[in-house]
Design a protein around this motif. Structure first.
Motif, short mmCIF file in Angstrom:
data_model
loop_
_atom_site.label_atom_id
_atom_site.label_comp_id
_atom_site.label_asym_id
_atom_site.label_seq_id
_atom_site.Cartn_x
_atom_site.Cartn_y
_atom_site.Cartn_z
N LYS A 2 0.84 -1.20 0.00
CA LYS A 2 0.00 0.00 0.00
C LYS A 2 0.88 1.25 0.00
N LYS A 46 -9.40 6.72 8.71
CA LYS A 46 -9.61 7.35 7.41
C LYS A 46 -8.76 6.73 6.30
N TYR A 47 -7.51 6.39 6.61
CA TYR A 47 -6.59 5.93 5.57
C TYR A 47 -6.12 4.49 5.72
N GLU A 49 -7.35 1.51 5.43
CA GLU A 49 -7.68 0.48 4.44
C GLU A 49 -6.95 0.67 3.12
N THR A 50 -6.64 1.91 2.78
CA THR A 50 -6.04 2.18 1.47
C THR A 50 -4.56 2.50 1.54
N HIS A 51 -4.05 2.83 2.72
CA HIS A 51 -2.65 3.22 2.89
C HIS A 51 -2.02 2.51 4.08
N GLN A 52 -0.71 2.45 4.06
CA GLN A 52 0.04 2.01 5.23
C GLN A 52 0.32 3.26 6.05
#
Length: 163
Positions: A2, A46-47, A49-52
């Protein structure tokens, strides 16, 4: 892998924090740590799931170490930006031991990921707060007022038009 969402912390040293003490259990320090934990939790929500989500801590006593400890509690990988070799040499034994443990638990993979991905810091995302004197504040206010055209000279010129 990610993409990274990196949050960096650096801030006041213990003597500048509420209570002016290195005691990490002081009520003022506890309040600050709760705020750091809240901000990191919001970033995860906020982040996550999509970012590390990762943290960079400055490595000095105070806010820096508090941020690293809160990241560790939440399972967020962190790295320490060590300003110079042997920075903890003059610290009290207990603080030096906490620092060494914090460095051992840090995740060096974050630095590698930043270098590999060529991550850049968005200038708009950087916020630096430095305490200033009252005289400096007054100077800044006068500078802002003058920049907006509200200085004495402009006021005098406006007044003279009505004479």
């Amino acid at each position: 892998m990610k993409p990274l969402f990196v949050i960096a912390f650096t801030g006041h040293r213990p003597e500048k924090l509420p209570g002016g003490t290195a005691n990490p259990n002081h009520p003022g320090r506890t309040l600050i740590k709760e705020k750091i934990n809240s901000l990191l939790s919001q970033a995860l929500a906020k982040y996550g799931e999509t970012h590390q989500v990762a943290v960079i801590a400055g490595g000095a006593q105070g806010i820096d170490t508090d941020a690293a400890r809160e990241a560790l509690k939440l399972g967020i990988p962190y790295m320490i930006a060590i300003p110079f070799e042997g920075q903890s040499r003059r610290w009290e034994t207990e603080a030096r031991e906490r620092y060494q443990k914090m460095c051992r638990l840090a995740n060096p993979e974050i630095a590698k990921a930043l270098a590999i991905n060529g991550e850049r810091v968005r200038q708009g995302a950087v916020y630096i707060s430095e305490g200033g004197s009252f005289a400096g504040f007054i100077g800044a206010v006068i500078f802002a007022i003058t920049g907006l055209g509200l200085g004495w000279v402009n006021s005098a010129a406006d007044y003279s038009r009505y004479l």
